[in-house]
Structures are given as C-alpha cells and as structure tokens.
Design an enzyme around this catalytic site. Structure first.
Site, PDB file in Angstrom:
ATOM      1  N   GLU A  77       0.800  -1.228   0.000  1.00  0.00           N
ATOM      2  CA  GLU A  77       0.000   0.000   0.000  1.00  0.00           C
ATOM      3  C   GLU A  77       0.832   1.278   0.000  1.00  0.00           C
ATOM      4  O   GLU A  77       0.440   2.276  -0.606  1.00  0.00           O
ATOM      5  CB  GLU A  77      -0.978   0.013   1.181  1.00  0.00           C
ATOM      6  CG  GLU A  77      -2.211  -0.866   0.982  1.00  0.00           C
ATOM      7  CD  GLU A  77      -1.968  -2.322   1.349  1.00  0.00           C
ATOM      8  OE1 GLU A  77      -0.833  -2.673   1.726  1.00  0.00           O
ATOM      9  OE2 GLU A  77      -2.930  -3.116   1.263  1.00  0.00           O
ATOM     10  N   HIS A 146     -13.034  -4.267   7.182  1.00  0.00           N
ATOM     11  CA  HIS A 146     -13.377  -4.036   5.772  1.00  0.00           C
ATOM     12  C   HIS A 146     -14.635  -3.183   5.621  1.00  0.00           C
ATOM     13  O   HIS A 146     -15.296  -3.241   4.581  1.00  0.00           O
ATOM     14  CB  HIS A 146     -13.613  -5.358   5.034  1.00  0.00           C
ATOM     15  CG  HIS A 146     -12.396  -6.200   4.862  1.00  0.00           C
ATOM     16  ND1 HIS A 146     -11.798  -6.844   5.901  1.00  0.00           N
ATOM     17  CD2 HIS A 146     -11.660  -6.508   3.760  1.00  0.00           C
ATOM     18  CE1 HIS A 146     -10.746  -7.524   5.447  1.00  0.00           C
ATOM     19  NE2 HIS A 146     -10.642  -7.329   4.161  1.00  0.00           N
TER      20      HIS A 146
END
Lengths: 343, 341
Positions: A77, A146
């Site tokens: 990321e 999530h």
C-alpha cells in the site's frame, strides 16, 4: 431514490429516456472514457487487472488498454500510494485502487505527508492529478476491518479533495471530473451501492466537484448526508411525507471542498437540520457540517442541529449488531420526528 | 555560477583521459566545483543558523559530497532524482541554484518554494529534482512512481532514488524495490550509508550481511560503492544508469560514506567513537579528490584554488541574496494548497 431527479437537479436539463446501469458499471464507464480521451490516464492497484477490480469496476480494461495502462500491483500500500505522486508530478494521471478504505492506513504517510503536501511545500508549482479510489461502508457483513467510513481522516488534511457519491449518475460524472482534476482526489465508493442501478445517460457528461445537490425538495426539515445514507434519507423522507413532514434532502457529494451554501439556503427555509452519515458519529464529518450550519445559519434554526452516525465501536459482524450500529431508514425518520419536536 | 555539467555518461563518450582513467577535464572541474559548492553552502548555512539568521533544523551533508556528486554526474538534466531530509547535496549536484536554496533556508519569498518548504522541502522539477523529503523512506515509492511514469510515457528518463541506511529497514524500501524489479523500471536505488541514523549506528538498525545483499532477493544487481570516492561513485552509477535506460531494470547501489557532522545542526554527535571519527575524516572526499587529480596532474592546484574562490563568491552572494530578500507576504499563506480551491 430517483436518479432522473438527480440529473435534472445537477444539470438543469430535461430528463431523457432512462438507461439503468449498475453503480460499478457507471464507474467503469467513467474510467474507460477518460482512458480513451487522455493517453496519460492509467490504472493501477490491487486486483484491478486480471480480476477486474474486487467489485468489478475495472473489468475488461486490461484487455482493452493492455498491461502498461492497467497494472496489478503487489499488496504494497505504501508503494501504491506513493507511486502516484511520482507518476503524477512527472506527467501521468494515475487512477489508483486501494480496494478497501481500511487498507489506506498502511499508505497514510504517502497520502498525508507526500501527496497532500507536495504542491504546497514545494512552492505551489506541481500538479498532482491523482485519484485514489477505495470501497468503504458497512452493511454487507465484512466485519471490522473491511467496513469503516474513514472519510473524516482525509477531510482533515489540507491538500486532499474528498468525494463520496450516492448514486450511479453522480458516481460517473464525479469520477470523470476527479480524473481531470489536477489535485489529489480521494474517491470513496460505498460498497453496498455497487449493485444498485441508476439512470445514466449515454455519452459525455461531468458532475463538478464541490457542488452539493438537492436530491429532494421539502419545507419542514433538512437532511444533509452523502453516499449510501442519502438513499436512506430519501426513503425516510417518503415515510415522513405520509406523516405530513415534508423533508428536503441534500447530498453533499463532495466533502472537500464543501459546498455549504445549499445547506444554509435550505435551513433558512426549513429551520431544522439533521446531519447523517455512516461514519462513527463522534469526531465524524457531520460535526463540521453541524458547526457550519450553526455558524452560518444560527438565526434561522428553530432547534439544535441533530447528528446521526455510527456508534462508538468497531463494526460488528453479526447481522443484527451490524445493522444496529449505523443509521437506518427508521432511525433517520425517527431523528427527523425528534427534530420536529425539538428533542 | 553553477557551471554547466558536461554531457552525462551513457549517452555520449566524455573523452576520458586514457592515461589516468579519470574523467575529462570539464567533468573533473564540474565534480570538484559541485563538491565544494555543497560544502561551502552548508558551512555558510551553519554560520547563518548559529547567528540566528535562520530557524528550524538543518541536516548537513558535509562529508558525503562525493556520493551525490558522483551519482548526478552520471545523469542527464532531464533524469529525475528523489532526495532525503539530508538533501542539500543532492539538490546542488542536480544543478540547484545556491541563491534560491539559501533564500529557502532563510524562509524568504525568493526561495525555491517561496518560503513554504525550508531546508527539508526543496524541489525543482525543471532540474528533474522531484524533491527532498522529511520522512525517512518516504521518497522510495515516489521515485518508483516516477520511473513507472517514464516507462508509460517512454520518455527515456532514469530516476535515481537517494535514501539512507535509516530507510533500508523501512517497508517502503522493500515495497518499492520489489515493484521496480517486477516491472524492470528505469531506476537506480542509491543507499547512502553514512553509518548513523540520527544517533543509532547502522549495525544496530540493519540485520543480516549488509544492505547491498538485499538486491539478490529481488534479482537485481547490488553494488558496493566507495561513497567517498567520486570516481568510484560515478563509474558504478554510470553502469547502473546505462542498464536502467536500456530497459534492463533497477540496481541497488550502496555508497559507504560518513556524516561528518551530527544528525542536525543541534547535535554535537557525542555518541561517536573518536577513533572512528578520525578514520573517516581522513577519507574526506574533497581532500581525496584534490590529491588524486594533482598527483595525476589532471588538474592544477591553481585551478582548484580558482574554483574555491569562485564558489566562495557564489556562496557569499547567495547569503546576501537570502538576507536581503523579503519574507513571504501573508496573503500567500493559503496559496498553493490546491490548483483551484
């Protein structure tokens, strides 16, 4: 909600024949059209290529544009966040997919210290045409890591623009504007919207960043929201209409730059405001909106500005708990009823 | 006064002297001038700081001049670099103007960034300098993205990513080199191992047999470089840049060098062993250069002294420019955050 109404409100156009497509398809069209229009636009991120995006937003783009312009990245990321800075300041226009907003924490230095500050600290000369896309929001059983709504993290950082559409029409037009923007735009897509259809016309149109939209006109109370909660607010408004409460619903669409004027205009008319989002209420973006309403529209208020948001807990997995953790159609309707009573 | 650098290696032969294997005269003069410009610039900045003419922090590159100079000698003007918090040397070696740099250090409106950045945040896209960085390891993904952009745009540029031994244990090091190697990007990762990450020695921050061996993990060349020998740096960077430009992918260069000063202008570096300090000081890159070129009769003492004098003048003029420039107007406070907000 009525997408045709959104189009009418956004563009002042006469509605045309409907073309109902999914939210994720609208996003795909936006990226596809911009890639065709501008050869410097390219897509990279986690699972954007072969998989076609975890919610199928980039499906088919690898075949159409090839592996140089549609790049699957490793699960790295920080690299994903920072590579956009290097690519954009040297002349490319990256559209970056972090997959889930929750994963952006790993890239936070690159977004907050690098991308957001690059232009200002280097003297205001650089353009950074970056779009960071990510799915966010709860309601589909993805549990704590999530499902967050972290948009307030990013609205707090100067140098970033933050967008969160509520329907397919806006999603397409806003994403096209975001790709053409010379600044860093965070584009947040509520994951429960991907499989919702909306009316999206054929052909070219843009929805400008930084323009709020009145999704439903009303006289008695104003609901201010964005993303999926706009849909809930519109449903609540229908319920309330049968009770004789006429609600105006304003979709912010862009959180920064924030277009507060339509909200203040609405409050002048309704004298009551409810701010709703799916993010945790405490410290959420709704606090900023409520504060601005009170700063700019205090004299028009007949009741304190009310806020609805998620409880102060991670998003739980079990369905009854998850659904109880953030605003629903019913809790919004109840919120308006309380607002009308000055509770 | 920043003398123009001769054509970079890899694109054209530079007429290296056959006898000494040293670079040609023009390149020698550029290298010397560049190293001296870095040192004198920082010495002047130090004096200005001690005299309270500037504020904040300064991270000196003094002692490491051969590294940045040798690397940038191998680059074209349009090639890119990303730099670090210890970035004055990289900026100067890439062709940066001392007056604009000094004005930025003074926080003046005439500085590279209009006074918005300061010592740790200077960039000049026209020179291919994508910017210094206040975050250790922060530049690695940015450099990798610039190289990715070059590949997409097919612009023939190579990116050099400078970072230090302190960044090598950071996740961005691995994420970036992994991606650069996966896509054969035109990039050279240059680790300047100056032995110290703030006050912690490299042996206390990096496990394993050495940073350079990590190149093997990604299947790219890992090259040890004498970072205090500008000719070694130049030769090895030239090879890595040639490889990158040919589409063969990244290399990892580790320049062994030494930070003569403390971590910042505030740090006396009392944690260092004096014998170690003395040993490294004896390898001063500028003194070594002078000895090498005069012994080889490639440059005269007179020429070296002439360059010394010119650089001193340039630095003095830079300080004068900075001191006499105005601070930014308050109405610039909100300018430059966005292009349009």
């Amino acid at each position: 909600m009525d997408a045709t109404k959104a189009r009418t409100a956004a563009n002042g156009e006469t509605p045309v024949e409907q073309r109902l497509i999914f939210f994720n398809q609208a996003l795909r069209e936006a990226i596809d059209e911009e890639m065709t229009r501008d050869p410097t636009v390219f897509v990279y991120g986690e699972e954007v290529g072969v998989w076609g995006g975890s919610y199928n937003v980039t499906q088919g783009l690898l075949d159409k544009y090839g592996p140089l312009r549609v790049i699957d990245t490793p699960i790295s990321e920080a690299l994903i966040g920072g590579a956009a800075v290097g690519a954009s300041i040297t002349g490319s226009r990256p559209v970056v997919d972090f997959m889930y907003q929750d994963f952006m924490g790993i890239a936070m230095d690159q977004i907050v210290n690098q991308a957001a500050k690059n232009r200002y600290m280097f003297g205001g000369k650089n353009a950074l045409p970056i779009v960071y896309r990510a799915a966010f929001g709860a309601g589909i059983g993805n549990a704590a890591q999530h499902t967050q709504s972290l948009e307030a993290w990013f609205t707090h950082v100067p140098g970033l623009k933050v967008v969160a559409p509520s329907n397919a029409y806006d999603a397409k037009g806003l994403l096209k504007s975001a790709i053409r923007d010379d600044n860093v735009v965070l584009f947040f897509e509520h994951k429960a919207l991907y499989r919702e259809r909306g009316d999206v016309p054929e052909g070219e149109y843009l929805v400008p960043l930084g323009v709020s939209d009145v999704k439903r006109a009303g006289a008695n109370a104003t609901i201010v929201s964005y993303a999926r909660q706009v849909q809930f607010a519109l449903q609540a408004a229908e319920q309330l209409a049968s009770e004789g409460i006429d609600v105006e619903v304003i979709d912010l669409r862009t959180l920064y730059p924030l277009d507060i004027d339509p909200v203040i205009e609405s409050v002048k008319k309704t004298n009551r405001a409810l701010v709703v989002h799916e993010a945790v209420r405490f410290g959420g973006f709704g606090g900023e909106v409520a504060a601005q309403i009170q700063e700019l529209g205090f004299d028009y208020l007949d009741a304190p500005v009310k806020r609805l948001g998620a409880v102060h807990a991670p998003v739980p997995f079990a369905e009854p708990l998850e659904m109880a953790s953030f605003p629903s159609v019913e809790s919004i309707a109840q919120g308006v009823r309380e607002l009308m009573q000055g509770i | 006064m920043a003398a123009r650098k001769p054509k970079a290696a890899g694109k054209k032969a530079r007429g290296a002297s056959k006898k000494s294997k040293l670079p040609g005269k023009e390149m020698l003069e550029w290298m010397y001038r560049t190293m001296v410009r870095i040192r004198r610039f920082e010495e002047a900045a130090d004096r200005a700081f001690q005299a309270a003419r500037m504020r904040g922090a300064l991270h000196f590159y003094i002692g490491e001049e051969a590294s940045g100079t040798g690397v940038c000698a191998a680059l074209t003007d349009s090639d890119y670099i990303t730099s670090t918090h210890r970035g004055h040397g990289h900026c100067i070696a890439k062709g940066g103007r001392l007056d604009l740099m000094m004005a930025e250090l003074f926080g003046k409106a005439t500085g590279y960034c209009g006074g918005k950045g300061g010592s740790m945040h200077i960039a000049d896209l026209d020179l291919g300098n994508l910017g210094a960085n206040g975050i250790v390891g922060g530049g690695l993904p940015i450099a990798t993205g610039a190289a990715l952009g070059s590949k997409l745009r097919d612009d023939d540029n190579v990116t050099v990513c400078f970072f230090g031994d302190g960044a090598a244990p950071n996740g961005t090091f691995h994420e970036s080199i992994n991606f650069g190697a996966l896509h054969d990007l035109p990039i050279v990762y240059v680790c300047e191992n100056n032995q110290w990450g703030m006050g912690t020695h490299v042996s206390d921050t990096n496990a394993g047999p050495g940073i350079v061996t990590r190149a093997d993990s990604y299947g790219i060349p890992g090259v040890m470089v004498d970072g205090n020998d500008v000719f070694d740096v130049f030769a090895k960077t030239t090879a890595a840049v040639k490889r990158a430009r040919a589409g063969k992918g990244p290399s990892l260069l580790v320049c062994e060098t030494y930070r003569h000063r403390g971590h910042t202008v505030h740090d006396q570096a009392a944690y260092r062993d004096q014998a170690d300090v003395d040993e490294w000081m004896a390898r001063d890159p500028i003194e070594r250069f002078r000895k090498t070129v005069t012994t080889a009769k490639a440059m005269s003492k007179k020429k070296l002294e002439a360059i010394d004098a010119e650089v001193l003048q340039e630095v003095e003029a830079a300080v004068e420019f900075a001191a006499s420039s105005p601070f930014p107007q308050l109405d610039t406070l909100l300018q430059g955050v966005y292009t349009d907000v």
